[in-house]
Structure formats: structure tokens, C-alpha cells
Design a protein around this motif. Structure first.
Motif, short mmCIF file in Angstrom:
data_model
loop_
_atom_site.label_atom_id
_atom_site.label_comp_id
_atom_site.label_asym_id
_atom_site.label_seq_id
_atom_site.Cartn_x
_atom_site.Cartn_y
_atom_site.Cartn_z
N ASN B 137 0.83 -1.21 0.00
CA ASN B 137 0.00 0.00 0.00
C ASN B 137 0.87 1.26 0.00
OD1 ASN B 137 -2.07 -1.76 0.18
ND2 ASN B 137 -2.80 -1.16 2.20
N GLY B 138 2.08 1.13 0.48
CA GLY B 138 2.97 2.30 0.54
C GLY B 138 3.90 2.41 -0.66
N PHE B 139 3.70 1.58 -1.65
CA PHE B 139 4.56 1.64 -2.85
C PHE B 139 3.70 1.77 -4.11
CE2 PHE B 139 7.28 -0.69 0.21
CZ PHE B 139 8.40 0.11 0.17
N PRO B 140 3.13 2.95 -4.32
CA PRO B 140 2.20 3.10 -5.45
C PRO B 140 2.84 2.90 -6.82
CG PRO B 140 2.68 5.24 -4.42
CD PRO B 140 3.29 4.20 -3.55
N ASN B 141 4.16 3.05 -6.90
CA ASN B 141 4.80 2.89 -8.21
C ASN B 141 5.18 1.45 -8.52
OD1 ASN B 141 4.66 5.66 -8.48
ND2 ASN B 141 6.62 5.91 -7.39
N LEU B 142 4.96 0.60 -7.53
CA LEU B 142 5.31 -0.80 -7.74
C LEU B 142 4.04 -1.64 -7.80
CD1 LEU B 142 8.20 -1.10 -5.12
CD2 LEU B 142 8.45 -0.79 -7.59
N HIS B 143 4.20 -2.78 -8.38
CA HIS B 143 3.06 -3.66 -8.55
C HIS B 143 3.40 -4.95 -7.81
CE1 HIS B 143 -0.53 -4.82 -10.63
NE2 HIS B 143 0.03 -5.94 -11.05
N CYS B 144 2.43 -5.48 -7.07
CA CYS B 144 2.74 -6.70 -6.32
C CYS B 144 1.99 -7.89 -6.92
CB CYS B 144 2.40 -6.44 -4.86
SG CYS B 144 1.48 -7.68 -4.03
N VAL B 145 2.69 -8.97 -7.07
CA VAL B 145 2.06 -10.16 -7.63
C VAL B 145 2.22 -11.32 -6.66
CG1 VAL B 145 2.20 -11.89 -9.46
CG2 VAL B 145 2.49 -9.50 -10.01
N PHE B 276 -9.51 -0.06 3.16
CA PHE B 276 -9.52 -1.37 3.80
C PHE B 276 -10.46 -1.38 5.02
CE2 PHE B 276 -7.69 -4.64 6.64
CZ PHE B 276 -7.69 -5.72 5.77
N ASN B 277 -10.37 -0.32 5.80
CA ASN B 277 -11.24 -0.22 6.99
C ASN B 277 -12.71 -0.18 6.60
OD1 ASN B 277 -9.23 -0.31 8.88
ND2 ASN B 277 -9.04 1.90 9.09
N LYS B 278 -12.97 0.57 5.54
CA LYS B 278 -14.36 0.68 5.09
C LYS B 278 -14.87 -0.70 4.68
CE LYS B 278 -17.70 3.29 4.68
NZ LYS B 278 -18.24 3.70 5.94
N GLU B 279 -14.00 -1.42 3.97
CA GLU B 279 -14.38 -2.78 3.56
C GLU B 279 -14.67 -3.65 4.78
OE1 GLU B 279 -11.77 -2.97 -0.59
OE2 GLU B 279 -10.94 -3.81 1.25
N THR B 280 -13.85 -3.47 5.80
CA THR B 280 -14.05 -4.25 7.02
C THR B 280 -15.39 -3.90 7.66
OG1 THR B 280 -11.69 -4.28 7.39
CG2 THR B 280 -13.06 -4.79 9.30
N GLU B 281 -15.73 -2.62 7.62
CA GLU B 281 -17.03 -2.23 8.20
C GLU B 281 -18.17 -2.91 7.45
OE1 GLU B 281 -17.14 2.05 8.30
OE2 GLU B 281 -15.55 2.11 9.80
N TYR B 282 -18.06 -2.96 6.13
CA TYR B 282 -19.11 -3.65 5.36
C TYR B 282 -19.16 -5.13 5.73
CZ TYR B 282 -19.46 0.55 2.47
OH TYR B 282 -19.65 1.83 2.03
N PHE B 283 -17.97 -5.69 5.87
CA PHE B 283 -17.91 -7.12 6.20
C PHE B 283 -18.57 -7.37 7.56
CE2 PHE B 283 -15.43 -10.79 8.01
CZ PHE B 283 -16.02 -11.76 7.22
N ARG B 284 -18.34 -6.46 8.48
CA ARG B 284 -18.98 -6.61 9.81
C ARG B 284 -20.50 -6.63 9.66
NH1 ARG B 284 -15.99 -2.17 13.57
NH2 ARG B 284 -14.03 -3.21 14.01
N GLU B 285 -20.98 -5.79 8.73
CA GLU B 285 -22.45 -5.77 8.52
C GLU B 285 -22.93 -7.11 7.98
OE1 GLU B 285 -24.24 -2.36 6.57
OE2 GLU B 285 -22.58 -1.11 7.24
N GLN B 311 -6.90 -9.95 1.40
CA GLN B 311 -5.52 -10.34 1.30
C GLN B 311 -4.83 -9.83 0.04
OE1 GLN B 311 -4.95 -14.12 3.10
NE2 GLN B 311 -3.77 -14.78 1.35
N VAL B 312 -5.40 -10.16 -1.09
CA VAL B 312 -4.72 -9.86 -2.34
C VAL B 312 -4.78 -8.36 -2.65
CG1 VAL B 312 -4.56 -10.43 -4.79
CG2 VAL B 312 -5.34 -12.16 -3.18
N CYS B 313 -5.92 -7.73 -2.41
CA CYS B 313 -6.03 -6.30 -2.74
C CYS B 313 -5.62 -5.42 -1.57
CB CYS B 313 -7.45 -5.96 -3.17
SG CYS B 313 -7.88 -6.85 -4.65
N GLY B 314 -5.97 -5.82 -0.38
CA GLY B 314 -5.49 -5.13 0.82
C GLY B 314 -5.81 -3.65 0.88
N GLY B 315 -6.85 -3.20 0.19
CA GLY B 315 -7.24 -1.79 0.25
C GLY B 315 -6.77 -1.00 -0.95
N ARG B 316 -6.01 -1.64 -1.85
CA ARG B 316 -5.45 -0.88 -2.98
C ARG B 316 -6.44 -0.74 -4.14
NH1 ARG B 316 -1.78 -4.07 -1.44
NH2 ARG B 316 -1.96 -5.53 -3.18
N ASP B 317 -7.48 -1.55 -4.17
CA ASP B 317 -8.41 -1.48 -5.29
C ASP B 317 -9.80 -1.10 -4.76
OD1 ASP B 317 -10.03 -1.83 -7.45
OD2 ASP B 317 -9.14 -3.74 -8.07
#
Ligand code: SF4
Ligand code: SF4
Lengths: 398, 512
Positions: B137-145, B276-285, B311-317
């Protein structure tokens, strides 16, 4: 060769985890700590007032109850220990230290804990996270865990003295044992060794299974006796190859005996609870804190496959190569307890790497906890010895 | 045959072939909706295949053939669904398919095996499967696979025998046959030189268990790039391990900075953590509604999707976040309308243990055949904590916490408390009366609790049904074997009759 005077005595002690010496020390007021793995520095468990005992399950027969709890798909060492616990075989222990070594062992310990199989009033099982890399962070973690989870707990529950002085005494005792074992082990380098791998395995294992101060006399005597012991004249007939044994934990010298009966003299032991690593002296310096030095040694020397950094993975291979050369081995035997994940992978990779990159003949086998008279193992070792002989005849390097 | 749930005998679709005999009639509206999504997926896949580099990848890698079963996968995972559940399933899986196509396109674009662009490769950091990706999440110029996901993890859900070849390769190499097929298959791909060659560096992790970590060690020999091993504590619930874990995260970040020349971008990191946190809030719902009498997002609609965004997106998408919001809306409406997801809810179940990858549609079968509602599964019960959105020092601890609580790992490591005790807590919270207990024969992490599970289930007065499987190797226990274990229990212990008798026994041994 003439029998070693105290071998029979030592062999007998190994027949029971709660042996005569353990009982004697406990009657004298010592605290007994059960350990399963050398991830936690052994020195800090052998302070004045307490000592560690390797948890084994000698003379294991059926493992049905252990299998009910852990299924037939887990490591038999773990199942045998659980079985022994269910039979009440570890009731004498005052504590168990359970490092996060492998998950099966951790599960075994948790079964013992949840089922409340040790009933002493102050008994506790301490689960301890341990590092998986040998870098600075790993060492710091080990120091922290050793202090918080082991030393503080022993002090709090059993009033054990955990001061630097006490640690120094523990180091001195450890070093004394290591010096003797190293001196004895060195004979295995001889062209015609005056000690067999089996005898050495008994002597080494005894140092993990008894209060150290109570075995020193007889160990010293044995070392003296060995100075003048005449090696076997028919050595070459009996042993047609020299091997290093590496792999999963081995707490039964019968395995080594079986290998030697099949014609391969075991000259070096790189398995858990053998002497490499574990029986090396710790030379203290004055500059660094003593607990730090103890933990550094454990982390840096540890050869467990759970250490995951790439350089450490490579070092493990170099270490075996170096040991095998030093002890003039002709080949390597990688043995793995069946269902052991760590050694399952390590054995598979090492078989290729030690053969292809280092040029060693390698025998790769899995085995049950109780090896007994395993015909299969014997046949495999015999075939391996023959293959080494053929190579020698054909003039191969090794 | 109508829009009513259970109106069609679903077992009749199977006649022993690769695919099902015909498509499901779900009433006009749902069938039309399903058909339009089907067309959309065709479009996505054709677009993917039209790219020359992707075509090259398709012919270079044997595992790519498994993705021909993608549409069948979708059909399997929507079987018997109607109304809101059908829509939720498509919203999730269609997005995952799009995301996978993107990931594979980036992979192939940079892959040296097929003449990819080295400049693109320099921007890729290779991660493990099952590994959290929040560091990126802290490396916007890199891509993680997550390197093992396309060949193994996802492939094995597409096609039941997708990875058996690679398991065999690992066994031929000498890896014992009793180990977990997942790390074994991953290693098999490495031995076969079937990983794309990409990346400027790699971060490996002691993810799920001893076996997976050991497999990594051997795989590392095949990756000829700088590599960092991130060691996460095993007994991670112990607060005294947190400093060690946080330091590991710092070291991993420094490694990426040093090897790539990039600097960790805190602003970007916190932006992603907000998502990511927002996603977690939805998941809690979602979970909240699953505790009620009208659960809506359950079974497969949680299991595979949660893995993807947690896991795979981790808040980046942020597409995933928007998707979850939309799912929440559908869910709330359905809940208010007291929508039942099966014709008759007979049992409320928690699915514990590791699920079979080759039968990821099993929860759907449970609900369609027996009216067992699969409320939630163990792998989805990962962290539901909210993490700091502005405190840098705390962020290291947060990332460490997330890495410890990776999918699967957060139960397979950590001890009895999270592996066993939590189950009974969840049973109570979700008002479950049944536990479907997956017993993966190669998993050495949970197997040691077998007897304790039995005893505790009796104490908690809970129906416990063991379902044995081989994770990615159907030769160890087939899909049909898995169903038989449930059928037996339902007949002999509970003396119940199936909701859909055609689903009790059918032949899918040869199906995708
Ligand atoms: S032999 Fe292997 S599986 Fe058994 S306790 Fe040791 S490390 Fe664990
Ligand atoms: S299923 Fe079990 S053995 Fe396999 S990767 Fe997961 S935790 Fe490890």
C-alpha cells in the motif's frame, strides 16, 4: 572392543524418562522441566535448583489414544508423547516448555494442557514463540522470550534464582558437559574409531535426559577409559562405510545401532538431540550481557529447518558438508520422522543438493518413531553401503 | 421449474461429463440476469485472450488451460441461487474474474519467459500466495504479484484436477506424499519451471504453516532475484511477540526500498487503509446479518471473495469497496424482506477447518441438498479490527497484526485459542447448531486437534460432521466422498430426508 564400563548403566537410565537420577534430583528438591526441542536455550533451564529433561517415550508400544486425539496422519513422536502423557508418564514433571517449533509438537503440548494430563499443583506449560531467522531481530526476540516466558516464570512459580551469577553457573556446567562430549566425539574422526556411533549416541543422549551434575563423574570416567581403549581390529569388516546421520529428532540410539549393524559406522550426528549442534561450549566474554550471549549462541548455531532465511538454508548444507569432511564420512543419511513437514521438505531438497552440488552419496529415508528392528531400514542402509563400496572400487571421489 | 428456490432437481445436470448437461432455469428475470452476466464474462475473457502477450502466456503455461473452465466455475458457484444471492455471487465473482485477468495481463506483459518487457518486470515485487499485501500500500509505483495464485490457488478452484500434475512433480522430486498438496503443488510449478519470470525482488513469508514455509525455501532457489523472508510470529496472540513482528515489517519495507529505490509513501498507505477499513465495516455488517434469522451473504459468497479483497487487494483497489457497498444495499433490502436463501432452513452451520479447493462449491451443495445454511467459514473469519489511518508507528504494528492474521494462518497458527476455542464462540454468536468440520488429510496444522474437537463438540451439544478431503488433490477423497460423509450423518444420526434428493448422489467425478 572392550565394553565401556558405564554403558550398560547409561543404557538403563535411558529406558525411562523419570529415571533414577531424575528421581534423586527431584527428591533433593530440584525442579524438573520437560523439553521437546532445542529452540529454547538449554542453559537457561539448567540453573541452580532446576534442570531440564528431554521428553521421550522410550519403550513405546501402542499409540492408539495418541492417534485418537491427533489422528494417524501426524508425527509419531508427538503421538507417542501424548500417549505417554495419557498413561501418566510425565506426571513427575514440574513444568513443560513448549517452543513454537513445529505445529504438531505445539498441538501435542496443547492436548496435554487442555486434557490436564499433568496434575502437580504448580505445574505449568509455557508456550514460547521463537524466532525463525538468525538475524538481529531474531536474537532480540529470543532474548525477550527467554527472559519473559522462561526465566521470569521459573522465578515466579518455583523461586528459581535467575540472576547473572546463576546463569554463569549454568554456563559452567553446560561447558563441562560439552567438553567431555566433544572430547569423546573427537575419537570418531580416527581412521579406526575407538568408539562406535551407537555408544556415542547413548552418551550424548544421556546428557539431555539426566541432571547434568549427577552424570558428570561417570562421563569423566568414560572419557578417561576411552583414552586407552583399543579399537576393534576387524573394524573394516564390520563397517564398510562411514556416514553422517542428519534429520528429524532422534531420541533412540537403537536407530544408530541398526544403521551400524547394517555396515555403516555413524561418525557424525546432525539431528535434534545429537551433539551437532547442542554440545558446543559457550565461551563467555565480559562485554556482552550473559543472557544475550546464551541466546546468540542458540540462534546462530541452530540448524533446525524452521530457520527460513535463504543464507541460513544454504548454511545448513555447508555445515553438513563441513562436518562430513571433518569426520571423514563416505556418505550422508538423511532420516525423517514420517509426517514431519520440516524434515520432509529439508530431506527432499538436501538429497538433491548434497548429491548434485556437493557430490555426496545420500541415502534418504523416512522412518517411524519406534525403529526397532525395521527390516526396511536395514535393507536400505545395506544397499547404500554397497553403493558406496562400488563407487570406491570404481575410483569415484566419494 | 420456476423462480422458486429448489424448483429444479440440480443433480440431474450431471451425467458424468466435463460440463453440466444444460443451464439452469431460474424463472425469467433471474435467468436473463444470469445470461447477461455470462455474456459479460465471455467478453472479459475474449478481451483477455485477444492480447498477443496473453495468448503467448496461454500456450506457454500448462496451468493456463484450467482457466477455460472459468464459466463452468461460475455456474457451479451459482447453482440453485435466486434473487439477491444470485446477484451478490455475480457481483463478487465477476469482479474477481476481471481482477484475475488484469493480474495475469500484468504478469505476462513482464514475463521474460515469453519475451515480456523488462522495464515492467522491474516494477514488480513478487509475494507469496496466502500472504497479506498491505506493505505494498505504501509503494504506489510498484506492482505486487502473489506469484502462486494464478498457477495454483485459483486454478485449483476452477478445475478439480488442475494441479495434480504439479503435486506429482513435487513427489517425484522427493517431497513426501503425506504433505499438504498446496505447498507441494507450488513447489512442483517451480521444479517444472512453470512460473513466469518476473520481478525485481521477492518477499516470502512463513504464511500458513510449516509445510508452506518449507516449500518456499526450496522455491527460493529457483527465483533468481533478491529475496527477503518475512518471519511472522507463530504464537501471534501473545502481546509479547508484537515488537518482533513490527520490526520484521520495518525490515521488509527497508528491503523493498533498498532494492527498488522507491520510498514508502505514507499518504498512499493511509489512503489504502481507509479503503480497507471501510471494507471491514461492510464485512462486519454482513456478519451481523448472518447472526439473524435471515442471513444473506453466506457460503461461497463470503469464502472466496473475502480472500480476494482482504488479502490480495489489501485496500489498494477501491472497486472492491464499492462492490461491497452495493452488496450491503442488496443484503439489507433482502433482510428487510425476510428473504430466505434456501427453500427450508434446517440447520445453521459454521464451516471449520480448511475447505477443499477442488470443491469450493461444497457449501452451496450443503444448502441446496440438505438445507444446511453455511453461515460462515473458518478461512473468512480473519481480522475484523479497524487499523490506524494516521499513526505511522502504530501502522507497523497494524501491518504485523494483519500479516499474522492472514487467511488460513490466523487459525492454523496461534494455538488452541484461535484454532479450537474460537469455534464455539462463533457457534454461539451465529446461533449455529452444526459444525461442518473439514478434515484435510495433509494439513498438519489442525489435525492435532481432532480428538479435542470431538470432545468439545459433545460438551457444546453441537452436531459435528467430519468431511475428509485432500485440499487440492481429489484423488485423496473425491467430491462424492465428501458428500457421502454428510449424507450418512444426515440419514443415520438426524434421520432427515434431503431437500433435493437428486443431489444426494450424482456423478461429477469427471467434471471440471
Ligand atoms: S520430528 Fe518433525 S514433526 Fe515431529 S516433532 Fe520434530 S519437527 Fe515436529
Ligand atoms: S491447509 Fe494446512 S497444511 Fe495446507 S497450507 Fe493450509 S495450514 Fe498449511
Amino acid at each position: 572392543m572392550k565394553d565401556l564400563k558405564h554403558l550398560y548403566y547409561f543404557e538403563n537410565l535411558l529406558q525411562d524418562v523419570n529415571n533414577d537420577l531424575v528421581r534423586q534430583a527431584q527428591e533433593e528438591g530440584q525442579t524438573v522441566i520437560g523439553i521437546t526441542c532445542y529452540q529454547i536455550p538449554e542453559i537457561i533451564l539448567n540453573l541452580p535448583g532446576c534442570f531440564s529433561v528431554r521428553m521421550r517415550a522410550p519403550r513405546t508400544g501402542s499409540m492408539e489414544m495418541g492417534t485418537y486425539y491427533m489422528t494417524s496422519l501426524t508425527c509419531e513422536y508427538c503421538r507417542a508423547m501424548l500417549e505417554r502423557s495419557l498413561e501418566g508418564g510425565y506426571q513427575f514433571l514440574d513444568a513443560m516448555i513448549s517452543p513454537a517449533s513445529c505445529s504438531q509438537l505445539a498441538d501435542c503440548m496443547e492436548n496435554i494442557e487442555v486434557l490436564k494430563l499433568c496434575k502437580k499443583e504448580k505445574f505449568f506449560i509455557q508456550h514460547v514463540d521463537t524466532p525463525m531467522k538468525s538475524d538481529e531481530n531474531g536474537v532480540n526476540h529470543m532474548i525477550k522470550m527467554s527472559r519473559l516466558k522462561v526465566l521470569n516464570k521459573l522465578k515466579e512459580v518455583y523461586g528459581i534464582d535467575t540472576s547473572d551469577d546463576a546463569l554463569k553457573k549454568a554456563v559452567a556446567l553446560h561447558n563441562e558437559v560439552c567438553r567431555i562430549i566433544t572430547e569423546i566425539g573427537e575419537y570418531r574422526k580416527e581412521e579406526n574409531p575407538r568408539i562406535t556411533g551407537y555408544e556415542f549416541a547413548v552418551l550424548c543422549l544421556i546428557t539431555y535426559c539426566c541432571p547434568k551434575d549427577l552424570i558428570l563423574d561417570k562421563l569423566r570416567e568414560t572419557a578417561e577409559e576411552l583414552k586407552t581403549r583399543e579399537p576393534d581390529k576387524d573394524y573394516k569388516k564390520k563397517y564398510r562405510a562411514r556416514v553422517l546421520v542428519a534429520g528429524s529428532e532422534c531420541d533412540d540410539p537403537e536407530l544408530i545401532k541398526l544403521i551400524e549393524e547394517a555396515g555403516a559406522l555413524v561418525v557424525a550426528d546432525r539431528y535434534c538431540f545429537g551433539s551437532f549442534p547442542g554440545r558446543q561450549e559457550l565461551i563467555l566474554n565480559e562485554e556482552v550481557d550473559i543472557l544475550t550471549q546464551i541466546c546468540q549462541q542458540t540462534v546462530i548455531q541452530c540448524q533446525c529447518p524452521r530457520y527460513m532465511n535463504t543464507d541460513r538454508i544454504q548454511e545448513r548444507k555447508d555445515y553438513i558438508d563441513q562436518l562430513a569432511k571433518e569426520y571423514h564420512a563416505d556418505g550422508l543419511i538423511y532420516q525423517q520422522m514420517k509426517f514431519c513437514n520440516f524434515w520432509g521438505y529439508e530431506r527432499a531438497a538436501s538429497t538433491h543438493i548434497m548429491r548434485d552440488d556437493y557430490g555426496w552419496p545420500v541415502l534418504s529415508v523416512d522412518r517411524p518413531y519406534v525403529v526397532g528392528n525395521s527390516g526396511q531400514m536395514r535393507t536400505r542402509v545395506q544397499a547404500f553401503v554397497e553403493s558406496i563400496e562400488i563407487k570406491k572400487i570404481q575410483g569415484g571421489d566419494r | 421449474m420456476s423462480r422458486r428456490i429448489g424448483s429444479q432437481p440440480l443433480g440431474n445436470f450431471y451425467n458424468g461429463g466435463k460440463t453440466r448437461t444444460h443451464r439452469e432455469w431460474r424463472g425469467f428475470k433471474d435467468t436473463w440476469y444470469d445470461y447477461t452476466r455470462w455474456l459479460f464474462l465471455w467478453k472479459t475473457m475474449i478481451k483477455f485472450m485477444l492480447h498477443p502477450q496473453n495468448l503467448k502466456g496461454f500456450f506457454r503455461y500448462r496451468w493456463m488451460v484450467n482457466y477455460l473452465a472459468t464459466l463452468d466455475f461460475l455456474d457451479r458457484h451459482t447453482e440453485g441461487l435466486r434473487g439477491p444471492q444470485l446477484r451478490i455471487a455475480h457481483m463478487e465473482f465477476d469482479l474477481i474474474v476481471e481482477h484475475m485477468c488484469d493480474t495475469m495481463s500484468s504478469l505476462f506483459a513482464a514475463d521474460a519467459n515469453i519475451g515480456g518487457d523488462p522495464q515492467k518486470s522491474k516494477k514488480i515485487v513478487v509475494f507469496d500466495e496466502n500472504m497479506m499485501t498491505q506493505i505494498m500500500n505504501g509503494f504506489p509505483n510498484l506492482h505486487c504479484v502473489c506469484m502462486e495464485i494464478p498457477p495454483i490457488y485459483t486454478a485449483s478452484t476452477m478445475c478439480q484436477d488442475a494441479v495434480t500434475h504439479y503435486i506429482d512433480v513435487a513427489e517425484e522430486y522427493g517431497v513426501p506424499s503425506d504433505v499438504c498438496p498446496m505447498p507441494a503443488a507450488e513447489l512442483g510449478v517451480a521444479i517444472d519451471d512453470d512460473y513466469p519470470i518476473v520481478g525485481c525482488c521477492a518477499v516470502q513469508c512463513n504464511t500458513t504453516c510449516d509445510g508452506s514455509m518449507m516449500g518456499n525455501g526450496i522455491e527460493a532457489r529457483r527465483f533468481d532475484i533478491p529475496m527477503f523472508q518475512l518471519a511472522v510470529p507463530i504464537r501471534y496472540t501473545d502481546p509479547d511477540t508484537k515488537d518482533y513482528a513490527a520490526q520484521e515489517i520495518k525490515n521488509a519495507i527497508k528491503f523493498i526500498e533498498d532494492t527498488t529505490g522507491e520510498t514508502f509513501d505514507w499518504n498512499r498507505y493511509f489512503e489504502c487503509m481507509k479503503v480497507f477499513n471501510k471494507e471491514t465495516e461492510y464485512f462486519r455488517e454482513w456478519l451481523e446479518i448472518s447472526r439473524t434469522d435471515y442471513p444473506q451473504v453466506v457460503g461461497n459468497n463470503v469464502a472466496l471473495y473475502r480472500d480476494a479483497y482482504y488479502q490480495v487487494c489489501g485496500g489498494r483497489d477501491s472497486h472492491f469497496m464499492k462492490n461491497e457497498k452495493a452488496i450491503c444495499d442488496i443484503m439489507m433490502k433482502a433482510y428487510q424482506e425476510k428473504n430466505q436463501i434456501v427453500g427450508e432452513v434446517r440447520h445453521r452451520a459454521i464451516l471449520w477447518g480448511v475447505q477443499a479447493q477442488y470443491y469450493s462449491a461444497f457449501p452451496l451443495w450443503l444448502q441446496n441438498c440438505w438445507g444446511i445454511v453455511p453461515l460462515i467459514d473458518m478461512l473468512s473469519l480473519t481480522s475484523t479490527d479497524l487499523y490506524s489511518e494516521d499513526d505511522k508507528e502504530q501502522a507497523f504494528y497494524d501491518m504485523a497484526d494483519l500479516y499474522a492474521k492472514m487467511n488460513m494462518r490466523n487459525r492454523s497458527e496461534g494455538g488452541y485459542e484461535v484454532g479450537v476455542e474460537d469455534l464455539w464462540r462463533f457457534c454461539e454468536e451465529f446461533r449455529a447448531d452444526m459444525v461442518i468440520m473439514y478434515e484435510h488429510v495433509g494439513c498438519k496444522s489442525m489435525t492435532g486437534y481432532h480428538g479435542l474437537f470431538e470432545e468439545e463438540a459433545r460438551k457444546h451439544n453441537m452436531h459435528l460432521i467430519w468431511v475428509t478431503h485432500g485440499l487440492m488433490d481429489p484423488r485423496k477423497a473425491s467430491r462424492s466422498d465428501m458428500r457421502t460423509e454428510v449424507n450418512r450423518y444426515m440419514h443415520t444420526v438426524l434421520q432427515e430426508k434431503p431437500l433435493d434428493p437428486s443431489l444426494e448422489n450424482f456423478d461429477d467425478g469427471n467434471a471440471w
